[in-house]
Design a protein around this motif. Structure first.
Motif, short mmCIF file in Angstrom:
data_model
loop_
_atom_site.label_atom_id
_atom_site.label_comp_id
_atom_site.label_asym_id
_atom_site.label_seq_id
_atom_site.Cartn_x
_atom_site.Cartn_y
_atom_site.Cartn_z
N TYR A 145 0.84 -1.20 0.00
CA TYR A 145 0.00 0.00 0.00
C TYR A 145 0.87 1.24 0.00
N ILE A 146 0.37 2.27 -0.67
CA ILE A 146 1.02 3.57 -0.70
C ILE A 146 -0.02 4.60 -0.27
N LEU A 147 0.30 5.34 0.78
CA LEU A 147 -0.58 6.41 1.27
C LEU A 147 0.14 7.73 1.04
N PRO A 148 -0.30 8.51 0.03
CA PRO A 148 0.35 9.79 -0.26
C PRO A 148 -0.22 10.92 0.60
N ASN A 149 0.47 12.02 0.59
CA ASN A 149 -0.02 13.26 1.22
C ASN A 149 -0.56 13.03 2.64
N THR A 150 0.23 12.36 3.44
CA THR A 150 -0.22 11.99 4.79
C THR A 150 -0.45 13.19 5.70
N GLU A 151 0.01 14.37 5.29
CA GLU A 151 -0.27 15.56 6.09
C GLU A 151 -1.78 15.83 6.14
N LYS A 152 -2.55 15.22 5.22
CA LYS A 152 -4.01 15.35 5.23
C LYS A 152 -4.67 14.35 6.18
N GLY A 153 -3.89 13.40 6.68
CA GLY A 153 -4.40 12.35 7.56
C GLY A 153 -4.04 10.98 6.98
N ILE A 154 -4.22 9.94 7.80
CA ILE A 154 -3.82 8.60 7.38
C ILE A 154 -5.04 7.74 7.05
N VAL A 155 -5.83 7.40 8.06
CA VAL A 155 -6.96 6.50 7.86
C VAL A 155 -8.00 6.72 8.95
N THR A 156 -9.24 6.54 8.59
CA THR A 156 -10.33 6.49 9.56
C THR A 156 -10.97 5.12 9.42
N TRP A 157 -10.87 4.32 10.48
CA TRP A 157 -11.44 2.97 10.48
C TRP A 157 -12.92 3.04 10.81
N LEU A 158 -13.70 2.22 10.10
CA LEU A 158 -15.15 2.20 10.27
C LEU A 158 -15.60 0.79 10.65
N GLU A 159 -16.84 0.45 10.37
CA GLU A 159 -17.43 -0.81 10.77
C GLU A 159 -16.85 -2.00 9.99
N PRO A 160 -16.96 -3.21 10.58
CA PRO A 160 -16.50 -4.42 9.87
C PRO A 160 -17.34 -4.68 8.61
N VAL A 161 -16.71 -5.33 7.66
CA VAL A 161 -17.39 -5.81 6.46
C VAL A 161 -18.13 -7.09 6.87
N THR A 162 -19.42 -7.12 6.63
CA THR A 162 -20.20 -8.30 7.03
C THR A 162 -19.89 -9.48 6.11
N ASP A 163 -20.21 -10.68 6.56
CA ASP A 163 -20.03 -11.86 5.70
C ASP A 163 -20.84 -11.73 4.42
N GLU A 164 -22.05 -11.16 4.52
CA GLU A 164 -22.89 -10.97 3.34
C GLU A 164 -22.22 -10.00 2.35
N GLN A 165 -21.66 -8.90 2.85
CA GLN A 165 -20.97 -7.95 1.97
C GLN A 165 -19.73 -8.60 1.35
N TYR A 166 -19.00 -9.37 2.14
CA TYR A 166 -17.78 -10.02 1.66
C TYR A 166 -18.07 -11.00 0.52
N THR A 167 -19.15 -11.75 0.63
CA THR A 167 -19.43 -12.79 -0.37
C THR A 167 -20.28 -12.29 -1.54
N SER A 168 -20.87 -11.12 -1.43
CA SER A 168 -21.76 -10.61 -2.48
C SER A 168 -20.98 -9.92 -3.59
N MET A 169 -21.36 -10.18 -4.83
CA MET A 169 -20.74 -9.54 -5.98
C MET A 169 -21.39 -8.19 -6.27
N ASN A 170 -22.54 -7.88 -5.67
CA ASN A 170 -23.30 -6.70 -6.08
C ASN A 170 -23.40 -5.60 -5.03
N ASN A 171 -22.73 -5.73 -3.89
CA ASN A 171 -22.82 -4.67 -2.86
C ASN A 171 -22.02 -3.47 -3.26
#
Length: 171
Positions: A145-171
């Motif tokens: 992974y490459i994260l450019p322009n980190t002076e703008k911030g790095i990452v905001t972690w959110l909710e887990p990916v559900t099993d349904e989202q993980y296995t679905s081709m259309n989400n």
């Protein structure tokens, strides 16, 4: 719709890219064609530190390659995802670039179908776009992974990916 860009990267090209990035920190060891060929069967980077369960489903391991600093404002690292492992949904204020080193996995931006990622693929995650990525249910995934322009911030972690989202081709 954002499409992933496919680029066939040989280990030699990838090693030269990484050597150049890391060369800025004082490592001037040249990488020869034979070195790249001989090491093609071994992992490119060490497995690294296990990611926290609060940000990942399954086992994911991070190795920092280029730390953030006030000169380059860029983070570079490697993540190894075990079979079925994935990140939570998250956003990067300045975006993220993923380069698949080995294996097969998925990437999805919110509101778009899940995309397959394979060795040699390059994926651009635009700034502030909610997304996730991880290994397939068939095997592991190794990505840089490459994260450019980190002076703008790095990452905001959110909710887990559900099993349904993980296995679905259309989400």
């Amino acid at each position: 719709m954002q499409k992933k860009t496919k680029i066939a990267l040989s280990y030699t090209v990838l090693l030269l890219l990484i050597s150049t990035l890391l060369g800025c920190s004082g490592d001037k060891t040249p990488i020869s064609e034979s070195t790249a060929t001989d090491s093609a069967q071994e992992p490119l980077f060490p497995r690294g530190e296990k990611g926290p369960a609060s940000n990942f489903t399954g086992n994911a391991y991070n190795t920092a390659l280029l730390p953030n600093d006030s000169t380059y404002h860029t983070l570079v690292g490697n993540v190894y995802f075990e079979k079925g492992a994935r990140s939570n949904w998250h956003v990067h204020p300045a975006g993220q670039i993923l380069i698949v080193i080995d294996g097969e996995g998925y990437h999805q931006m919110e509101g778009e179908p899940r995309q397959l990622m394979k060795k040699g693929d390059v994926v651009k995650c635009p700034p502030n776009v909610k997304h996730w990525h991880g290994a397939s249910e068939k095997g592991s995934l190794t990505q840089m992974y490459i994260l450019p322009n980190t002076e703008k911030g790095i990452v905001t972690w959110l909710e887990p990916v559900t099993d349904e989202q993980y296995t679905s081709m259309n989400n």
